[in-house]
Design an enzyme around this catalytic site. Sequence first.
Site, PDB file in Angstrom:
ATOM      1  N   GLY A  44       5.539   3.125  -0.320  1.00  0.00           N
ATOM      2  CA  GLY A  44       6.455   2.331  -1.138  1.00  0.00           C
ATOM      3  C   GLY A  44       6.105   0.855  -1.146  1.00  0.00           C
ATOM      4  O   GLY A  44       6.158   0.191  -2.190  1.00  0.00           O
ATOM      5  N   CYS A  45       5.739   0.330  -0.006  1.00  0.00           N
ATOM      6  CA  CYS A  45       5.400  -1.093   0.099  1.00  0.00           C
ATOM      7  C   CYS A  45       4.115  -1.404  -0.664  1.00  0.00           C
ATOM      8  O   CYS A  45       3.996  -2.457  -1.294  1.00  0.00           O
ATOM      9  CB  CYS A  45       5.286  -1.504   1.565  1.00  0.00           C
ATOM     10  SG  CYS A  45       6.852  -1.335   2.451  1.00  0.00           S
ATOM     11  N   THR A  46       3.178  -0.470  -0.641  1.00  0.00           N
ATOM     12  CA  THR A  46       1.933  -0.650  -1.394  1.00  0.00           C
ATOM     13  C   THR A  46       2.232  -0.626  -2.888  1.00  0.00           C
ATOM     14  O   THR A  46       1.736  -1.467  -3.653  1.00  0.00           O
ATOM     15  CB  THR A  46       0.919   0.449  -1.020  1.00  0.00           C
ATOM     16  OG1 THR A  46       0.617   0.323   0.375  1.00  0.00           O
ATOM     17  CG2 THR A  46      -0.356   0.324  -1.830  1.00  0.00           C
ATOM     18  N   ALA A  49       3.942  -3.964  -3.798  1.00  0.00           N
ATOM     19  CA  ALA A  49       2.997  -5.086  -3.744  1.00  0.00           C
ATOM     20  C   ALA A  49       2.024  -5.043  -4.921  1.00  0.00           C
ATOM     21  O   ALA A  49       1.744  -6.070  -5.551  1.00  0.00           O
ATOM     22  CB  ALA A  49       2.240  -5.080  -2.421  1.00  0.00           C
TER      23      ALA A  49
END
Length: 159
Positions: A44-46, A49
């Site tokens: 999710g963070c990738t 970003a």
Amino acid sequence: MALQIGDPAPDFTLAAADGQPYTLADLRGQFVVLYFYPRDNTPGCTQEACGFRDRYGAIQAQGAIVLGVSTDDAKSHQKFITKYQLPFPLLCDPGGTVATAYDSYGLKKFMGKEFMGVFRRTYLIDPQGSIAKIYPKVKAEPHPAEVLQDLQTLQTPGT
């Protein structure tokens, strides 16, 4: 008491992955997309970003800067930046002090375990240093497009 739209954004100074300090007060005069995320190199963070990366030119065209914040260290941030060619700074918030000031750090539950961590949450800070928009429950994939759209809506002549 939780932060509200119109409140002054809590000031902070945090180091980026390259060691450069970023102080919120020094960024007055432009919009700041301050996004908190749990961990570098997670799905999710990738996705989030890379969404900001892909829209970064358009975000800059709106007079804004993007700052990502997590409790990861500089080495982790630098690997994440390099791997995904992120054009914006990732700030190190060891212990979650700044995330706490932004109601973005606390008790989380995952697979029956409880732990302290960063909530995926974003604040859009206006050029005067006040909170213009709060995104309390972020979905990683559509979020960067939503922020860009809101920036375009909030823009007024002369900003």
